[in-house]
Design a protein around this motif. Structure first.
Motif, short mmCIF file in Angstrom:
data_model
loop_
_atom_site.label_atom_id
_atom_site.label_comp_id
_atom_site.label_asym_id
_atom_site.label_seq_id
_atom_site.Cartn_x
_atom_site.Cartn_y
_atom_site.Cartn_z
N ALA A 8 48.98 40.16 58.25
CA ALA A 8 47.78 40.39 57.40
C ALA A 8 48.63 41.12 55.94
N GLY A 9 49.41 41.86 56.56
CA GLY A 9 50.27 42.61 55.27
C GLY A 9 51.00 41.49 54.36
N LEU A 10 51.46 40.84 54.81
CA LEU A 10 52.47 39.59 54.14
C LEU A 10 51.40 38.69 53.40
N GLN A 11 50.27 38.33 53.75
CA GLN A 11 49.34 37.63 53.07
C GLN A 11 48.76 38.27 51.83
N ALA A 12 48.37 39.47 52.15
CA ALA A 12 47.93 40.34 51.16
C ALA A 12 48.79 40.59 50.02
N ALA A 13 50.11 41.01 50.56
CA ALA A 13 50.91 41.17 49.53
C ALA A 13 51.34 39.71 48.45
N LEU A 14 51.31 38.75 49.11
CA LEU A 14 51.50 37.40 48.48
C LEU A 14 50.63 37.37 47.40
N ALA A 15 48.98 37.26 47.96
CA ALA A 15 48.18 37.18 47.14
C ALA A 15 48.15 38.34 45.83
N LEU A 16 48.48 39.52 46.09
CA LEU A 16 48.78 40.34 44.98
C LEU A 16 49.89 39.95 43.96
N HIS A 17 50.87 39.48 44.56
CA HIS A 17 52.08 39.06 43.97
C HIS A 17 51.71 37.74 42.75
N LEU A 18 51.02 36.96 43.30
CA LEU A 18 50.45 35.93 42.57
C LEU A 18 49.79 36.16 41.66
N PHE A 19 48.93 37.33 41.77
CA PHE A 19 48.04 37.71 40.77
C PHE A 19 48.84 38.56 39.74
N VAL A 20 49.93 39.50 40.00
CA VAL A 20 50.83 39.86 39.15
C VAL A 20 51.51 38.96 38.26
N ILE A 21 51.97 37.95 39.04
CA ILE A 21 52.65 37.04 38.19
C ILE A 21 51.77 36.17 37.05
N ALA A 22 50.59 35.80 37.53
CA ALA A 22 49.57 35.10 36.82
C ALA A 22 49.08 35.82 35.44
N CYS A 23 49.03 37.31 35.77
CA CYS A 23 48.71 38.03 34.36
C CYS A 23 49.99 38.30 33.60
N ALA A 24 51.17 38.30 34.22
CA ALA A 24 52.29 38.21 33.35
C ALA A 24 52.66 37.11 32.28
N VAL A 25 52.55 35.99 33.06
CA VAL A 25 52.73 34.78 32.38
C VAL A 25 51.62 34.56 31.34
N THR A 26 50.33 34.80 31.88
CA THR A 26 49.30 34.36 30.83
C THR A 26 49.69 35.31 29.71
N SER A 27 49.96 36.62 30.07
CA SER A 27 49.83 37.51 28.56
C SER A 27 51.20 37.10 27.84
N GLY A 28 52.35 36.69 28.60
CA GLY A 28 53.57 36.30 27.78
C GLY A 28 53.46 35.31 27.09
N ALA A 29 52.55 34.14 27.51
CA ALA A 29 52.38 32.82 26.70
C ALA A 29 51.42 32.96 25.58
N ILE A 30 50.41 34.08 25.81
CA ILE A 30 49.38 34.38 24.46
C ILE A 30 50.50 34.94 23.41
N ALA A 31 51.45 36.10 23.84
CA ALA A 31 52.23 36.50 22.93
C ALA A 31 53.09 35.62 22.30
#
Length: 323
Positions: free
Chosen positions: A264-287
């Motif tokens: 359960a911890g690995l699944q939740a952490a992976l979902a969090l990691h994907l969200f972190v990367i999505a925010c980073a890539v989206t904001s970086g692309a806009i910049a």
């Protein structure tokens, strides 16, 4: 390919193999479905505020070169953050000194030393916060750990600024003298560097803790332990490709004392990691869509400076995590 990179690939491949076993991809989808719109919006707002605080840290240190261009500092922050999250083996760190030179004319040794100091500040703050909130740790040990971190954070800049004769040496010693002098220069320019660093990590960890707690689901303090575990894992010398594997393992390990099963911890952490990367890539692309005008060099930079900067970058430790 060296052993470190092979181990990094093995760590990430191990996470992928685990996900492919027993239909765990479906379990990941079920975890993500636990997130509501308001939870996602609040977490995204937290990451956005974190990006602004990091840009303020850059603006504070390079205020003379920036000349009031905070928007350019924000653009540097967002592109650098995106590169860290998508380029393997921490190669995205190179974007920071390159962008500073292109936009503000900051010489490479100065920019690399600044990045080095930023990463040290990040590590100090994360370690201190981890000591404070880590479950099951005796209060005396918490106080001792925090005191040790504070002492090191106080001593290191003073050591860098102390008079030395390293420049009189030759070869590697002379190169290290340039790095030490540039590092000393970096530590004395940011007036509120520690304020921005502490504020950034408070907001960033709070956003991650909120999201992770919703993904498990669990109390906020459990989410905070997992978020800290993920960030502490990013300090390790060996990282998975784009952080995959080590980030999840660190979070899951930190969640175990709170009774969260490893899967359960690995699944939740992976979902969090994907969200972190999505925010980073989206904001970086806009910049990236809003290019900044290049600035002239603040001083003529000799080829030897560039060569020494490259050598320093190869040997300088870099942080931490998915930023």
């Amino acid at each position: 390919m060296n052993l470190k990179r092979l181990l990094a690939i093995a760590v990430s491949a191990g996470l992928l193999a685990w996900l492919m076993a027993d239909g765990r991809w479906r379990g990941l989808g079920e975890v993500i479905q636990r997130l509501s719109g308001p939870t996602l919006a609040l977490s995204a707002a937290g990451f956005a505020l974190s990006y602004l605080l990091r840009a303020l840290r850059i603006y504070d240190e390079f205020r003379a070169q920036a000349g009031g261009r905070f928007g350019t500092c924000l653009r540097i922050t967002l592109i650098h953050n995106a590169m860290i999250n998508v380029v393997p083996f921490r190669g995205g760190e190179a974007a920071f000194p390159i962008l500073l030179r292109q936009n503000f004319g900051v010489p490479l040794p100065r920019a690399i030393a600044s990045l080095f100091w930023f990463r040290l500040q990040d590590a100090f703050v994360v370690m201190a916060l981890a000591a404070v909130v880590w479950p099951g740790l005796h209060p005396a040990l918490k106080a001792l750990a925090v005191a040790g971190v504070l002492l090191m954070a106080w001593w290191l800049p003073r050591w860098a600024r102390a008079p030395h004769a390293w420049a009189d040496g030759s070869g590697l010693t002379a190169k290290f003298a340039k790095v030490r002098d540039a590092f000393a220069e970096s530590t004395k320019h940011a007036r509120y560097g520690w304020v921005w660093t502490i504020a950034n990590w408070t907001v960033k960890l709070a956003a991650q803790a909120w999201l992770l707690a919703a993904l498990i689901p669990a109390a906020l303090d459990v989410g905070a332990a997992g978020a800290l575990g993920a960030e502490l894992a990013a300090i390790l010398p060996i990282q998975g490709v784009a952080g995959f594997g080590t980030y999840e393992a660190g979070a899951a390990a930190a969640l175990l004392p709170s009774g969260v099963p490893l899967q359960a911890g690995l699944q939740a952490a992976l979902a969090l990691h994907l969200f972190v990367i999505a925010c980073a890539v989206t904001s970086g692309a806009i910049a990236w869509l809003f290019p900044a005008a290049a600035a002239a060099e603040t001083r003529a930079e000799a080829p030897s400076d560039i060569q020494s900067a490259s050598s320093a970058a190869d040997g300088a430790p870099t942080r931490t995590s998915a930023d």
